[in-house]
Design an enzyme around this catalytic site. Structure first.
Site, PDB file in Angstrom:
ATOM      1  CG  ASP A  92      94.112  46.118-103.380  1.00 33.62           C
ATOM      2  OD1 ASP A  92      93.419  46.107-102.357  1.00 33.62           O
ATOM      3  OD2 ASP A  92      95.327  45.797-103.391  1.00 33.62           O
ATOM      4  CB  ILE A  93      98.743  48.858-104.528  1.00 36.52           C
ATOM      5  CG1 ILE A  93      99.977  49.366-105.226  1.00 36.52           C
ATOM      6  CG2 ILE A  93      99.089  48.078-103.278  1.00 36.52           C
ATOM      7  CD1 ILE A  93     100.760  50.409-104.436  1.00 36.52           C
ATOM      8  CG  ASN A  98      89.558  42.042 -95.112  1.00 37.27           C
ATOM      9  OD1 ASN A  98      88.864  41.028 -95.164  1.00 37.27           O
ATOM     10  ND2 ASN A  98      90.446  42.345 -96.042  1.00 37.27           N
ATOM     11  CG  HIS A 155      89.434  49.518 -97.238  1.00 35.07           C
ATOM     12  ND1 HIS A 155      90.106  49.733 -96.054  1.00 35.07           N
ATOM     13  CD2 HIS A 155      89.800  48.294 -97.660  1.00 35.07           C
ATOM     14  CE1 HIS A 155      90.857  48.688 -95.770  1.00 35.07           C
ATOM     15  NE2 HIS A 155      90.685  47.783 -96.726  1.00 35.07           N
ATOM     16  CG  HIS A 183      88.716  44.558-100.259  1.00 33.93           C
ATOM     17  ND1 HIS A 183      90.024  44.547-100.709  1.00 33.93           N
ATOM     18  CD2 HIS A 183      88.789  44.811 -98.932  1.00 33.93           C
ATOM     19  CE1 HIS A 183      90.840  44.769 -99.689  1.00 33.93           C
ATOM     20  NE2 HIS A 183      90.118  44.926 -98.596  1.00 33.93           N
TER      21      HIS A 183
HETATM   22  P1  5GP Z   1      92.594  45.408 -95.976  1.00 30.78           P
HETATM   23  O1  5GP Z   1      93.329  44.110 -95.778  1.00 30.78           O
HETATM   24  O2  5GP Z   1      92.998  46.463 -94.966  1.00 30.78           O
HETATM   25  O3  5GP Z   1      91.108  45.203 -96.044  1.00 30.78           O
HETATM   26  O4  5GP Z   1      92.983  45.898 -97.407  1.00 30.78           O
HETATM   27  C1  5GP Z   1      93.876  46.918 -97.683  1.00 30.78           C
HETATM   28  C2  5GP Z   1      94.162  46.841 -99.153  1.00 30.78           C
HETATM   29  O5  5GP Z   1      94.805  48.033 -99.539  1.00 30.78           O
HETATM   30  C3  5GP Z   1      95.067  45.683 -99.543  1.00 30.78           C
HETATM   31  O6  5GP Z   1      94.393  44.838-100.463  1.00 30.78           O
HETATM   32  C4  5GP Z   1      96.284  46.371-100.178  1.00 30.78           C
HETATM   33  O7  5GP Z   1      96.769  45.681-101.314  1.00 30.78           O
HETATM   34  C5  5GP Z   1      95.760  47.750-100.524  1.00 30.78           C
HETATM   35  N1  5GP Z   1      96.762  48.810-100.437  1.00 30.78           N
HETATM   36  C6  5GP Z   1      97.675  48.998 -99.457  1.00 30.78           C
HETATM   37  N2  5GP Z   1      98.411  50.096 -99.679  1.00 30.78           N
HETATM   38  C7  5GP Z   1      97.941  50.636-100.833  1.00 30.78           C
HETATM   39  C8  5GP Z   1      98.303  51.790-101.583  1.00 30.78           C
HETATM   40  O8  5GP Z   1      99.212  52.552-101.236  1.00 30.78           O
HETATM   41  N3  5GP Z   1      97.604  52.023-102.731  1.00 30.78           N
HETATM   42  C9  5GP Z   1      96.598  51.201-103.144  1.00 30.78           C
HETATM   43  N4  5GP Z   1      95.978  51.527-104.278  1.00 30.78           N
HETATM   44  N5  5GP Z   1      96.230  50.104-102.457  1.00 30.78           N
HETATM   45  C10 5GP Z   1      96.886  49.821-101.310  1.00 30.78           C
END
Ligand code: 5GP
Ligand code: ZN
Length: 110
Positions: free
Chosen positions: A31-32, A88, A101, A103
């Site tokens: 995660d970034i 999520n 995805h 986590h």
């Molecule tokens: P969500 O809230 O949709 O479940 O999680 C999306 C996750 O993707 C977030 O934790 C966010 O930090 C991560 N994320 C968003 N953009 C990027 C990216 O370009 N690269 C990576 N490696 N992670 C990302």
């Protein structure tokens, strides 16, 4: 593949990211913005919007993400200490990337 989807673009290597694991159906990358010492994303290659949207044919893909999360927990040394797995779902559930995805978070000292 969805043109505007960040995760589809990562999967298709149009955006840079290091894969910690890859097979025919799933990729794993960091995660970034990590919210845990170990914070990985287990991402099916198929574009499925969220847990609300997977069909009968996709059930094995979702199970694969859990299986691979387990394997990555072992690989990163957090299996025995413990970890969280989180999907999520939609905006109200905190989803910001609308490509399914899982986590994997862990590595805290407790
Ligand atoms: P969500 O809230 O949709 O479940 O999680 C999306 C996750 O993707 C977030 O934790 C966010 O930090 C991560 N994320 C968003 N953009 C990027 C990216 O370009 N690269 C990576 N490696 N992670 C990302
Ligand atoms: Zn996508």
């Amino acid at each position: 593949m969805e043109k505007e989807c960040i995760f589809c673009n990562i999967i298709n290597r149009k955006l840079p990211s290091e894969f910690l694991y890859e097979d025919d159906t799933v990729v794993v990358f960091k995660d970034i913005h990590p919210r845990a010492p170990i914070h990985l994303l287990i991402v099916p290659k198929k574009h499925i919007r969220s847990i609300n949207d997977f069909g009968e044919d996709d059930k094995s893909i979702v199970l694969d993400t859990i299986d691979i999360a387990k394997m990555m927990a072992v690989k990163t040394g957090i299996s025995r200490s413990g970890f969280k797995l989180l999907f999520n779902v939609e905006k109200g559930g905190g989803q910001v990337i609308f490509h399914l995805h899982l986590h994997l978070m862990g590595g805290w000292r407790r």
